[in-house]
Design an enzyme around this catalytic site. Structure first.
Site, PDB file in Angstrom:
ATOM      1  N   PRO A  94      30.912  34.720  -3.056  1.00 16.16           N
ATOM      2  CA  PRO A  94      32.031  34.553  -2.114  1.00 16.16           C
ATOM      3  C   PRO A  94      31.903  35.508  -0.942  1.00 16.16           C
ATOM      4  O   PRO A  94      31.728  36.717  -1.129  1.00 16.16           O
ATOM      5  CB  PRO A  94      33.254  34.865  -2.986  1.00 16.16           C
ATOM      6  CG  PRO A  94      32.832  34.456  -4.355  1.00 16.16           C
ATOM      7  CD  PRO A  94      31.374  34.820  -4.446  1.00 16.16           C
ATOM      8  N   CYS A  95      31.995  34.951   0.265  1.00 16.68           N
ATOM      9  CA  CYS A  95      31.703  35.743   1.457  1.00 16.68           C
ATOM     10  C   CYS A  95      32.947  36.254   2.164  1.00 16.68           C
ATOM     11  O   CYS A  95      32.836  37.005   3.125  1.00 16.68           O
ATOM     12  CB  CYS A  95      30.874  34.912   2.445  1.00 16.68           C
ATOM     13  SG  CYS A  95      31.728  33.435   3.049  1.00 16.68           S
ATOM     14  N   GLN A  96      34.142  35.863   1.693  1.00 12.88           N
ATOM     15  CA  GLN A  96      35.352  36.258   2.423  1.00 12.88           C
ATOM     16  C   GLN A  96      35.483  37.776   2.526  1.00 12.88           C
ATOM     17  O   GLN A  96      36.014  38.300   3.499  1.00 12.88           O
ATOM     18  CB  GLN A  96      36.593  35.681   1.742  1.00 12.88           C
ATOM     19  CG  GLN A  96      36.708  34.171   1.850  1.00 12.88           C
ATOM     20  CD  GLN A  96      35.949  33.428   0.781  1.00 12.88           C
ATOM     21  OE1 GLN A  96      35.151  34.002   0.041  1.00 12.88           O
ATOM     22  NE2 GLN A  96      36.174  32.140   0.686  1.00 12.88           N
ATOM     23  N   PHE A  98      33.296  39.849   3.194  1.00 11.90           N
ATOM     24  CA  PHE A  98      32.426  40.431   4.209  1.00 11.90           C
ATOM     25  C   PHE A  98      32.649  39.829   5.585  1.00 11.90           C
ATOM     26  O   PHE A  98      31.898  40.093   6.510  1.00 11.90           O
ATOM     27  CB  PHE A  98      30.959  40.224   3.809  1.00 11.90           C
ATOM     28  CG  PHE A  98      30.642  40.800   2.456  1.00 11.90           C
ATOM     29  CD1 PHE A  98      30.539  42.164   2.277  1.00 11.90           C
ATOM     30  CD2 PHE A  98      30.476  39.967   1.358  1.00 11.90           C
ATOM     31  CE1 PHE A  98      30.259  42.697   1.031  1.00 11.90           C
ATOM     32  CE2 PHE A  98      30.192  40.503   0.111  1.00 11.90           C
ATOM     33  CZ  PHE A  98      30.086  41.865  -0.060  1.00 11.90           C
ATOM     34  N   ASN A 137      24.614  34.032   2.773  1.00  6.92           N
ATOM     35  CA  ASN A 137      25.928  34.645   2.956  1.00  6.92           C
ATOM     36  C   ASN A 137      26.204  34.821   4.446  1.00  6.92           C
ATOM     37  O   ASN A 137      25.410  34.407   5.295  1.00  6.92           O
ATOM     38  CB  ASN A 137      26.003  35.990   2.219  1.00  6.92           C
ATOM     39  CG  ASN A 137      27.365  36.225   1.595  1.00  6.92           C
ATOM     40  OD1 ASN A 137      28.303  36.565   2.271  1.00  6.92           O
ATOM     41  ND2 ASN A 137      27.463  36.035   0.280  1.00  6.92           N
TER      42      ASN A 137
END
Length: 354
Positions: A94-96, A98, A137
């Protein structure tokens, strides 16, 4: 325009095995399958995304669970893999956590608990010992300590590691989308797929599909959320084919828009002969970005969003899940064509090593 390399897998016969960590609704798995991989296992914690994944990838064994609760040793036994037999371990944590937007372009420290999930790639790699690793990502991750630690850990257990930031629009995706891609290998040289000068446009992706509301596709026919008369008039008057709210007189703009110089794409139209902006989880809402149809006075539909992300028109999203949930899955998905092109080179390297 249709790019010459699109969907080509000539000369690649053997189906290598892959596992998709953090599978979401299946964009990464689809790209791997299109490149000729057999995706034998996947993990996804979210029930809605897992439901969509199962609808489209029935031959992949899916663990619907928090990845931290899944034992890679047990997974290996269930999938009947020997240590070192897996060809590719792939995933997009999950990239939220960053996102530069969520951290106000880095001005604030982000303590999102999902930031630690990057280390799960190493945990599975230690046990499975895949020949290749692929991780995708947001670009901002490259400057963060979890990513630097990931690279150090992979090198410690014997992997070569390379990474780069690439724009998906240079890989057959009709959308601007800069992504960080990491490739790691035990034995083989690492090569990123070459960029192409030509690109697919909004017209290429959605220019020929039937009008929304025609009844041909429930995903395409999902109604828009109600808007005020003022907003509907604002949308109607924005110039066609790439126009913006800034093309309107100041008195026609909303008070909140006149007070800011940023977020210029809000209430903007896509342009037919350009790539689309990044498709986000708010792609159903023109107040979240340049998500108005080039000609029609509406936001893009969920089918159009999926096509701009690179999903085929046959990809299943259950309309009963609701527009917000579907937009979240599409916006968080990996563009399958972007993955396919890199995966083809990995497959070629695997064949050379055999």
């Amino acid at each position: 325009m249709v790019l010459s390399s699109r969907r080509r897998t000539e000369g690649l016969s053997k189906k290598p095995k892959a596992i998709d960590l953090f599978s979401g609704c299946g964009g990464l798995t689809l790209g791997l399958r299109q490149a000729g991989f057999s995706v034998i296992g996947a993990i996804e914690a979210d029930a809605v995304a897992a439901h969509t994944y199962r609808q489209n990838h029935r031959n992949s064994r899916l663990w619907q669970a928090d990845i931290e609760s899944v034992s890679p040793a047990q997974m290996r036994k269930i999938l009947k893999l020997k240590v070192g037999e897996l060809d590719l371990l792939a995933g997009c944590p999950p990239c939220q956590g960053f996102s530069s937007l969520r951290t106000r372009n880095g001005a604030q420290r982000n303590r999102d608990l999902r930031n630690g999930l990057v280390s799960q790639m190493v945990r599975f790699a230690r046990v499975l010992r895949p020949k290749f690793i692929m991780m995708e990502n947001v670009p901002n991750l490259a400057s963060r300590e979890p990513f630097r630690q990931l690279c150090r850990d992979l090198k410690r257990i014997g992997y070569r590691v390379e990474y780069a930031v690439k724009d998906a629009s240079r890989y057959g995706v009709p959308q601007r989308r800069k992504r960080l891609i990491l490739l790691a290998s035990i034995d083989s040289a690492i090569v990123f797929a070459p960029e192409e000068a030509e690109f697919l446009t909004v017209r290429d992706a959605i220019g020929t599909i039937p009008s929304a509301g025609s009844g041909a596709d429930p995903l395409h026919d999902m109604p828009e959320f109600p808007r005020s008369t003022r907003i509907n008039e604002l949308i109607r008057d924005i110039p066609k084919d790439g126009g913006s709210r800034r093309d309107l007189p100041a008195k026609r703009q909303l008070d909140c828009h006149r007070k800011t110089t940023g977020f210029s794409d809000i209430y903007g139209r896509m342009a037919w002969d350009q790539v689309a902006p990044t498709i986000t989880t708010g792609c159903f809402n023109p107040s979240k970005g340049r998500f108005l149809h080039p000609e029609e006075d509406r936001a893009i539909t969920m089918r159009e969003a999926a096509l701009l992300q690179g999903f085929p028109a046959t990809y299943k999203f259950d309309p009963r899940l609701g527009k917000i949930a579907i937009a979240k899955m599409i916006g968080n998905a990996l563009p399958p064509e972007f993955i396919r092109r890199h995966a083809i080179l990995i497959r070629s390297a695997l064949q050379l090593a055999d």
